[in-house]
Design a protein around this motif. Structure first.
Motif, mmCIF file in Angstrom:
data_model
loop_
_atom_site.group_PDB
_atom_site.id
_atom_site.type_symbol
_atom_site.label_atom_id
_atom_site.label_comp_id
_atom_site.label_asym_id
_atom_site.label_seq_id
_atom_site.Cartn_x
_atom_site.Cartn_y
_atom_site.Cartn_z
ATOM 1 N N ASN A 123 24.177 75.405 -16.418
ATOM 2 C CA ASN A 123 23.635 76.464 -15.057
ATOM 3 C C ASN A 123 24.493 76.919 -14.335
ATOM 4 O OD1 ASN A 123 20.912 74.427 -15.620
ATOM 5 N ND2 ASN A 123 20.930 74.152 -13.084
ATOM 6 N N LEU A 124 24.638 78.038 -14.352
ATOM 7 C CA LEU A 124 25.525 79.137 -13.170
ATOM 8 C C LEU A 124 25.595 78.548 -11.791
ATOM 9 C CD1 LEU A 124 27.160 80.664 -13.328
ATOM 10 C CD2 LEU A 124 25.624 82.916 -12.740
ATOM 11 N N LEU A 125 26.692 78.122 -11.438
ATOM 12 C CA LEU A 125 26.677 77.581 -10.145
ATOM 13 C C LEU A 125 26.925 79.101 -9.648
ATOM 14 C CD1 LEU A 125 28.065 74.327 -10.898
ATOM 15 C CD2 LEU A 125 25.935 75.039 -9.807
ATOM 16 N N ASP A 126 28.196 79.584 -9.618
ATOM 17 C CA ASP A 126 28.797 80.589 -9.210
ATOM 18 C C ASP A 126 29.484 81.508 -9.716
ATOM 19 O OD1 ASP A 126 29.596 81.294 -6.038
ATOM 20 O OD2 ASP A 126 31.196 81.454 -6.394
ATOM 21 N N PRO A 127 29.081 82.894 -10.132
ATOM 22 C CA PRO A 127 28.651 83.247 -8.208
ATOM 23 C C PRO A 127 26.897 83.639 -8.337
ATOM 24 C CG PRO A 127 29.101 85.163 -9.802
ATOM 25 C CD PRO A 127 29.170 83.892 -10.277
ATOM 26 N N GLN A 128 26.164 83.218 -7.212
ATOM 27 C CA GLN A 128 25.116 83.454 -6.839
ATOM 28 C C GLN A 128 24.322 84.506 -7.514
ATOM 29 O OE1 GLN A 128 23.138 80.042 -5.989
ATOM 30 N NE2 GLN A 128 25.067 78.981 -6.616
ATOM 31 N N LEU A 129 23.848 84.483 -8.705
ATOM 32 C CA LEU A 129 23.406 85.783 -9.068
ATOM 33 C C LEU A 129 21.061 85.414 -9.662
ATOM 34 C CD1 LEU A 129 25.888 86.756 -12.090
ATOM 35 C CD2 LEU A 129 25.770 87.277 -9.871
ATOM 36 N N GLN A 130 20.931 84.486 -9.348
ATOM 37 C CA GLN A 130 19.400 84.094 -9.391
ATOM 38 C C GLN A 130 18.711 84.844 -8.197
ATOM 39 O OE1 GLN A 130 21.930 81.986 -8.901
ATOM 40 N NE2 GLN A 130 21.206 79.940 -9.094
ATOM 41 N N GLY A 131 17.919 86.006 -8.478
ATOM 42 C CA GLY A 131 16.898 86.587 -7.741
ATOM 43 C C GLY A 131 17.651 88.217 -7.945
ATOM 44 N N HIS A 132 18.932 88.354 -8.616
ATOM 45 C CA HIS A 132 19.574 89.450 -8.403
ATOM 46 C C HIS A 132 19.702 90.544 -9.868
ATOM 47 C CE1 HIS A 132 21.914 88.936 -4.685
ATOM 48 N NE2 HIS A 132 21.617 88.053 -5.055
ATOM 49 N N VAL A 133 19.434 89.581 -10.850
ATOM 50 C CA VAL A 133 19.017 90.052 -11.849
ATOM 51 C C VAL A 133 17.722 88.937 -12.409
ATOM 52 C CG1 VAL A 133 21.550 90.532 -12.444
ATOM 53 C CG2 VAL A 133 20.940 88.044 -13.334
ATOM 54 N N GLY A 134 17.020 90.134 -12.873
ATOM 55 C CA GLY A 134 15.787 89.320 -13.784
ATOM 56 C C GLY A 134 16.054 88.381 -15.133
ATOM 57 N N ALA A 135 15.008 87.277 -15.557
ATOM 58 C CA ALA A 135 15.797 86.683 -16.391
ATOM 59 C C ALA A 135 16.061 87.612 -17.863
ATOM 60 C CB ALA A 135 14.332 85.808 -16.282
ATOM 61 N N HIS A 136 14.913 88.553 -17.868
ATOM 62 C CA HIS A 136 14.967 89.534 -18.914
ATOM 63 C C HIS A 136 16.119 90.232 -19.130
ATOM 64 C CE1 HIS A 136 14.246 91.779 -22.116
ATOM 65 N NE2 HIS A 136 14.267 92.368 -21.942
ATOM 66 N N GLN A 137 16.476 90.760 -18.398
ATOM 67 C CA GLN A 137 17.716 91.428 -17.477
ATOM 68 C C GLN A 137 19.018 90.777 -18.162
ATOM 69 O OE1 GLN A 137 17.964 92.601 -14.229
ATOM 70 N NE2 GLN A 137 19.517 94.339 -14.542
ATOM 71 N N GLY A 138 18.418 89.412 -16.978
ATOM 72 C CA GLY A 138 20.488 89.040 -17.303
ATOM 73 C C GLY A 138 20.625 87.619 -18.037
ATOM 74 N N HIS A 139 19.061 87.060 -18.671
ATOM 75 C CA HIS A 139 19.458 85.940 -19.551
ATOM 76 C C HIS A 139 19.957 84.820 -18.589
ATOM 77 C CE1 HIS A 139 18.257 88.180 -23.023
ATOM 78 N NE2 HIS A 139 19.369 89.172 -22.322
ATOM 79 N N LEU A 140 19.464 85.107 -17.226
ATOM 80 C CA LEU A 140 19.423 83.531 -16.079
ATOM 81 C C LEU A 140 18.135 83.436 -15.521
ATOM 82 C CD1 LEU A 140 21.377 82.058 -14.902
ATOM 83 C CD2 LEU A 140 21.455 84.219 -13.045
ATOM 84 N N TYR A 141 17.193 81.828 -15.910
ATOM 85 C CA TYR A 141 16.235 81.466 -15.390
ATOM 86 C C TYR A 141 15.974 81.839 -13.691
ATOM 87 C CZ TYR A 141 15.409 80.312 -19.754
ATOM 88 O OH TYR A 141 14.819 80.433 -21.031
ATOM 89 N N PRO A 142 15.717 81.274 -13.622
ATOM 90 C CA PRO A 142 15.049 81.349 -11.850
ATOM 91 C C PRO A 142 15.660 80.673 -11.302
ATOM 92 C CG PRO A 142 13.142 82.608 -12.346
ATOM 93 C CD PRO A 142 13.961 81.949 -13.375
ATOM 94 N N ASP A 143 15.619 79.081 -12.175
ATOM 95 C CA ASP A 143 16.568 78.422 -11.890
ATOM 96 C C ASP A 143 18.148 77.324 -11.711
ATOM 97 O OD1 ASP A 143 16.990 77.679 -14.587
ATOM 98 O OD2 ASP A 143 15.807 75.582 -14.612
ATOM 99 N N GLY A 144 18.360 78.944 -11.796
ATOM 100 C CA GLY A 144 20.023 79.133 -11.991
ATOM 101 C C GLY A 144 20.570 78.799 -13.979
ATOM 102 N N ARG A 145 19.342 78.109 -14.828
ATOM 103 C CA ARG A 145 19.716 78.186 -15.598
ATOM 104 C C ARG A 145 20.077 78.673 -17.221
ATOM 105 N NH1 ARG A 145 16.336 76.450 -20.090
ATOM 106 N NH2 ARG A 145 14.974 76.439 -18.904
#
Length: 190
Positions: free
Chosen positions: A122-144
């Motif tokens: 999980n990404l804890l910091d920086p808070q990027l959820q909502g700033h990059v999409g799951a496809h674009q940044g390979h970051l799920y909405p839950d921070g994983r």
């Protein structure tokens, strides 16, 4: 109707396979299942579709296996992860918290943990959820962080999860600079 299998022989085959692990080579002791739920040990009829049974353990890992995995992880973390790595052992979180400085100088704080099947980060910091999409940044909405193309997105070991998370951070730097994620063929057309 097929004869019922000898349950004692079936138990012996399965438990022997589980104790031997994946290196076993006993084709004569395979277990297969027929189309209507028949169970066969050894030679099975060739006149119908059969499914081979994976003989691994049904239950979650034993306490001994979990303890061994934790010891392996502790050795890896101590020798290969950042010096700031801390093992967190709370009822709501059990894993490794660490921070890295990416190639472009941005600090990423992450938390790697075993979810019962794979290691997730999980990404804890920086808070990027909502700033990059799951496809674009390979970051799920839950921070994983999505670390693989499988549905669960994890890795088989702490080592692989950690190393892939460092690579991901470098890729995220590129995304935050306005470009496509550079390390995935899924982003070639972005």
């Amino acid at each position: 109707m097929a004869n019922a299998p000898d349950l004692n022989e079936l138990r012996r085959i399965i438990q022997d396979a589980q104790q031997a692990g994946p290196s076993r080579d006993r084709a004569s002791e395979e277990v297969s299942v027929g189309r209507e739920g028949e169970i066969y040990t050894g030679d099975a009829p060739g006149d119908q579709p059969l499914s081979t049974v994976q003989l691994g353990t049904f239950a979650s890992p034993s306490a001994r296996a979990a303890e061994l995995r934790t010891r392996i992880d502790q050795r890896f973390a101590a020798g290969h992860m950042p010096r700031n790595t801390v093992f967190v052992n709370r009822p709501d979180a059990r894993g490794w918290c660490y921070s890295i400085k990416s190639a472009m100088g941005r600090v990423y704080t992450m938390f790697a943990y075993y979810d019962g099947r794979q290691y997730q980060v999980n990404l804890l910091d920086p808070q990027l959820q909502g700033h990059v999409g799951a496809h674009q940044g390979h970051l799920y909405p839950d921070g994983r962080i999505c670390l693989s193309d499988g549905g669960r997105g994890g890795q088989p070991t702490l080592e692989k999860a950690y190393s892939k998370s460092v690579l991901w951070a470098t890729g995220m730097d590129v995304v935050l600079a306005g470009y496509s994620f550079p390390f995935s063929v899924n982003n070639l057309d972005d």
